[in-house]
Design an enzyme around this catalytic site. Sequence first.
Site, PDB file in Angstrom:
ATOM      1  N   ASP A 301      -4.864 -19.451   6.387  1.00  0.00           N
ATOM      2  CA  ASP A 301      -3.711 -19.534   7.001  1.00  0.00           C
ATOM      3  C   ASP A 301      -2.770 -20.899   6.895  1.00  0.00           C
ATOM      4  O   ASP A 301      -3.508 -21.690   6.110  1.00  0.00           O
ATOM      5  CB  ASP A 301      -3.598 -19.213   8.546  1.00  0.00           C
ATOM      6  CG  ASP A 301      -2.329 -18.803   9.006  1.00  0.00           C
ATOM      7  OD1 ASP A 301      -2.223 -18.057  10.029  1.00  0.00           O
ATOM      8  OD2 ASP A 301      -1.217 -19.041   8.541  1.00  0.00           O
ATOM      9  N   GLU A 487       4.549 -17.408  17.394  1.00  0.00           N
ATOM     10  CA  GLU A 487       3.348 -18.288  17.443  1.00  0.00           C
ATOM     11  C   GLU A 487       3.252 -19.094  18.519  1.00  0.00           C
ATOM     12  O   GLU A 487       3.526 -18.366  19.533  1.00  0.00           O
ATOM     13  CB  GLU A 487       3.425 -19.189  16.112  1.00  0.00           C
ATOM     14  CG  GLU A 487       3.420 -18.319  14.832  1.00  0.00           C
ATOM     15  CD  GLU A 487       2.912 -18.857  13.575  1.00  0.00           C
ATOM     16  OE1 GLU A 487       3.664 -18.537  12.542  1.00  0.00           O
ATOM     17  OE2 GLU A 487       2.039 -19.488  13.546  1.00  0.00           O
TER      18      GLU A 487
HETATM   19  C1  GLC Z   1       1.757 -18.708  10.047  1.00  0.00           C
HETATM   20  C2  GLC Z   1       1.001 -17.573  10.589  1.00  0.00           C
HETATM   21  C3  GLC Z   1       0.650 -16.349   9.662  1.00  0.00           C
HETATM   22  C4  GLC Z   1       1.688 -16.444   8.466  1.00  0.00           C
HETATM   23  C5  GLC Z   1       1.561 -17.629   7.806  1.00  0.00           C
HETATM   24  C6  GLC Z   1       2.644 -17.604   6.725  1.00  0.00           C
HETATM   25  O1  GLC Z   1       1.236 -19.859  10.403  1.00  0.00           O
HETATM   26  O2  GLC Z   1      -0.169 -17.693  11.443  1.00  0.00           O
HETATM   27  O3  GLC Z   1       0.705 -15.047  10.285  1.00  0.00           O
HETATM   28  O4  GLC Z   1       1.555 -15.291   7.632  1.00  0.00           O
HETATM   29  O5  GLC Z   1       1.606 -18.680   8.456  1.00  0.00           O
HETATM   30  O6  GLC Z   1       3.807 -17.904   7.324  1.00  0.00           O
END
Ligand code: GLC
Length: 610
Positions: A301, A487
């Site tokens: 991530d 988030e």
């Molecule tokens: C974010 C999220 C993830 C996402 C990634 C790209 O922090 O945790 O779910 O796919 O970054 O945006």
Amino acid sequence: MLRWLKYTSLVLILSTTFSFHSFRLCENSQLISHLEDNIEFRVDSLLSLMTLQEKIGQMSQVRHFDDIKEGDIKTKLIGSIIHTEGPTPGKSAEQWQQKFIQLQKEALSTRLGIPLLIGVDAVHGQNTFNGATIFPHNIGLGATGNANLVKKIAEITALEAQACGFNWVFSPCAAVPYNERWGRFYEAYSENSELTTQLTQASILGLQGRLDQENTVMACAKHFFGDGATDYGDEGGITSVSRKEAYQRLITPYKAAVNAKCGSIMASFNSYHSISMHAHKDYILDTLKLAMQYDGMVVSDWRGYSRFGGDSIIQAGIDMVMAVNGGLDSFQNTLRKSVESGVVSMERIDDAVRRILRQKFRLGLFENPFPNKDLIAQIGRKEHRDLARRAVRESLVLLKNDGVLPLDKELSKIVIVGEHANNTGLQSGGWTIHWQGTDTSYFGSTTILQGIDSLFKGELVYDSLATMRVSDADLAILIVGEKPYAEFLGDIDGVNEHTLTLSSEHRAYLRAYKDLEIPMVVVLLSGRPLVVTEELEQSNGFVAAWLPGSEGLGVAEVLFGDYNFTGKLAHSWAKSVTDFDGLYGPNYWDSNITPLFPIGYGLSYTNFER
Ligand code: GLC
């Protein structure tokens, strides 16, 4: 150029031999396995030609708008490009396709011409594009309980993502949420692991279809694992459940993802038993890849390499690194030195690159690296929006009805209250147009007020902030709920603005109309069950509408009885904020907390005739 010709002719000879060989054998049903063997053969052939820098390049993922400049894809041999919150390629899908075609051509111009994976967070439709069909978030799809519907939604999401130039979506979220305090609660389907597993599998099958088709994309089950089961619902926090519970409840959806041949799985921010999931070799390498025999690719991530232990995440089994926000050079340089010094084995690097190449071959990117411009006309088309509207209808859960519903279209006057009634940004939640969502209506969408107005024959008054006190209305519909979030900014942690109850402003709307003593129907737009015990007592009818997305008419159709309620709660519904005094909220397996409504609860119209 000579080396390229050599490589091309080598692969052509090898693959021609193989295809001739496989053609002779295709008289029987082994064709698929031979196609797979062919892919394995092509992967190994290509891998054998790659330098260390080319291999580490394939393991690198960056954003298209600020992590790279012109030429970087070629010089740094990037393997994947993503779009996230930030400058878009333009207003039209043609511009989006052109941008990614240009970057793809840069990748194809490298020595080995390995095409890019191009990814986006399309989590409820291609939600980064203004004009795409936006579906209910997964919490609403969980309430439908309809795997076939989820599969169809995923098929449309894949098509509209391809139409914007993407071949990879970071979806579905396979989390099993334990606590409504979690800021990503709505991204998941249910507290029930079996339902989550069914819908996760349906979504992957819908997104991927036959992976090499031009209207399908690689899926990404996320976040492995335990993202929704952290103590107190902290995003990226500590997951402390037992290993037995982790296997039975949290890893189960990933077994379905592996069986559905999900092309990628994303590691999670949380830690498990004091080890970051990104660096948890027991679970990524040993459990997911070896014990569960996962042959896809594991992607980190956000800035996972610099945040969770550098080389240790590669050694744990991460294959591609989201080296965004300036993390690219340090990732590439550090890993290269670690391999050269033997800290990270070439065997691990080769496994990572093999998995990445395997998905690129399965996607058919070597034969067809570019999006089909003919798909653009299908973005937001009526059939797509009709399906989204059906999903809205099926996601609604009727929590209370003293007979006030269904509404009579012939009433003389209805007052609609609340800013959420006429704002598709507010009805869609986070991950809509922007990462944190938007507070304005977006292109192609329909508000709930517009939906009601199209069905209701009498006088409609819109009292956005409950200041007009329309006392002569036959009925008040109050549309209240949460502002968009995503988030960690959505965590109910005493720091963010979000609360387990309705905002004080919205509670005041209800009091204002309760005082007028006219019947009240409340429609709650939220990413999670809120504590609304008092508001339920004040109202005559109460509907949980979750985050319905672009098609607000779907809410109106059920309120007026054109369709019946069929939605059932995919979560236990708390009765009091004290239900959250422990590590988690109310869940069906926890007899210590008695919810206001159990999972599976949902009323419908009796004697309904359509
Ligand atoms: C974010 C999220 C993830 C996402 C990634 C790209 O922090 O945790 O779910 O796919 O970054 O945006």
